[in-house]
Design a protein around this motif. Structure first.
Motif, PDB file in Angstrom:
ATOM      1  N   ASP A 144      -0.754   3.855  -8.589  1.00 39.81           N
ATOM      2  CA  ASP A 144      -0.499   3.967  -7.142  1.00 39.81           C
ATOM      3  C   ASP A 144      -0.745   5.395  -6.665  1.00 39.81           C
ATOM      4  O   ASP A 144      -1.382   5.618  -5.630  1.00 39.81           O
ATOM      5  N   MET A 147      -4.529   6.177  -6.796  1.00 39.64           N
ATOM      6  CA  MET A 147      -5.262   5.501  -5.721  1.00 39.64           C
ATOM      7  C   MET A 147      -5.007   6.173  -4.373  1.00 39.64           C
ATOM      8  O   MET A 147      -5.938   6.358  -3.581  1.00 39.64           O
ATOM      9  N   ARG A 151      -7.803   7.887  -2.078  1.00 41.76           N
ATOM     10  CA  ARG A 151      -7.987   7.439  -0.692  1.00 41.76           C
ATOM     11  C   ARG A 151      -7.925   8.635   0.271  1.00 41.76           C
ATOM     12  O   ARG A 151      -8.708   8.725   1.219  1.00 41.76           O
ATOM     13  N   GLN A 170     -12.392   1.982  -6.846  1.00 37.95           N
ATOM     14  CA  GLN A 170     -12.597   0.579  -7.209  1.00 37.95           C
ATOM     15  C   GLN A 170     -12.116   0.307  -8.630  1.00 37.95           C
ATOM     16  O   GLN A 170     -11.493  -0.728  -8.892  1.00 37.95           O
ATOM     17  N   ALA A 173      -8.313   0.263  -8.615  1.00 32.92           N
ATOM     18  CA  ALA A 173      -7.799  -0.936  -7.947  1.00 32.92           C
ATOM     19  C   ALA A 173      -7.905  -2.158  -8.847  1.00 32.92           C
ATOM     20  O   ALA A 173      -6.988  -2.982  -8.898  1.00 32.92           O
ATOM     21  N   HIS A 176      -5.288  -1.834 -11.604  1.00 35.40           N
ATOM     22  CA  HIS A 176      -3.965  -2.059 -11.008  1.00 35.40           C
ATOM     23  C   HIS A 176      -3.715  -3.549 -10.808  1.00 35.40           C
ATOM     24  O   HIS A 176      -2.644  -4.071 -11.153  1.00 35.40           O
ATOM     25  N   GLN A 177      -4.694  -4.251 -10.277  1.00 37.19           N
ATOM     26  CA  GLN A 177      -4.549  -5.681 -10.032  1.00 37.19           C
ATOM     27  C   GLN A 177      -4.370  -6.451 -11.341  1.00 37.19           C
ATOM     28  O   GLN A 177      -3.529  -7.350 -11.435  1.00 37.19           O
TER      29      GLN A 177
END
Length: 273
Positions: A144, A147, A151, A170, A173, A176-177
């Motif tokens: 988190d 990212m 960002r 990317q 992410a 993380h997912q």
């Protein structure tokens, strides 16, 4: 203050980002620390400072100290403020070292996952499962953080990270997912196992099933199972309108968990993870 004279001048950017209530609370805590330090023997001051570590590491500490300096009352208080600030700087240095070490460890996990995906994407799910003890809440928190940092970097370049994400964003992410999905799967299985225990009709049956469930837990899943159980117990016992028979079973479950899965047994069962 009491004479309506501002004790702290804030810049426009500080006023936009600082929580006024949090700043006021931090200033009060700092005043309390100074009060204790001024009245304590010198040999006790370090022990007092240790108890106030959260105050010295608070986001509002610098502003609070900035507000306090103009109100110093003599050289003794100046010396106390210097001691406090030296301790604050030492804590920040320690925290930075720990954070740097943790970042290296978390980046190494990301490297391993990425190398596995590049080598053979079909092996990735098994690799993630084998790393499960390492892919914990701390790792998710780091993802988190990374990212958000990426960002901000993209946005500072005038781009929209949602529509023009970098390759690194990317990658973060996707990892993380995937990690979140794996952890959610574990939580679901733990909740299901606890549900089966609570469905048993007699206390003896519930005890036997819980004991059997704990004995068959993989070492890497023991802590997660206990956390899921304790979360369910806290939710049910604190909620109004719960069926009384269910509440009694959950209270019984709490007693069984304390008996069967205390911290010592958790350490023993988790030692291979």
């Amino acid at each position: 203050d009491e004479d309506d004279v501002p004790v702290l001048q804030l810049t426009e950017s500080e006023m936009r980002t600082i929580d006024g209530d949090a700043l006021e609370l931090e200033m009060a805590k700092l005043d309390g620390l100074i009060y204790e330090m001024m009245r304590a023997p010198r040999e006790m001051r370090f022990a007092i400072l240790k108890e106030y570590s959260d105050v010295l590491l608070d986001d509002c500490y610098i502003l609070s100290m900035r507000a306090r300096i103009p109100r110093m009352a003599g050289e003794d208080e100046r010396a106390v403020l210097q001691t406090i600030n030296q301790r604050a700087m030492a804590l920040v240095a320690q925290l930075a070292a720990v954070k740097q070490k943790q970042e290296v460890q978390e980046l190494e996990k990301i490297r391993i996952i990425c190398e596995t995906a590049i080598d053979d994407m079909a092996k990735l799910p098994d690799k993630v499962r084998s790393m499960k003890p390492l892919l914990n809440a701390d790792f998710l928190a780091y993802l988190d953080y990374a990212m958000n940092k990426e960002r901000q970097s993209i946005a500072s370049g005038g781009l929209d990270p949602d529509f023009e994400p970098s390759r690194w964003l990317q990658v973060l992410a996707v990892i993380h997912q995937g990690v979140l999905a794996e952890l959610e799967k574990d939580v679901y299985l733990d909740v299901q196992a606890i549900h089966y225990v609570l469905r048993m009709k007699t206390p003896q049956q519930r005890r036997q099933l819980l004991e059997s469930t704990i004995e068959t837990l993989p070492s890497m899943d023991v802590r997660g199972f206990k956390k899921a159980a304790m979360n369910i117990i806290a939710h049910v016992t604190n909620r109004k309108g719960i069926d009384e028979s269910l509440r009694e079973k959950v209270v019984e479950l709490e007693s069984l968990m304390d008996e069967m899965l205390d911290e010592e047994r958790v350490r023993v069962l988790s030692k291979e993870a």
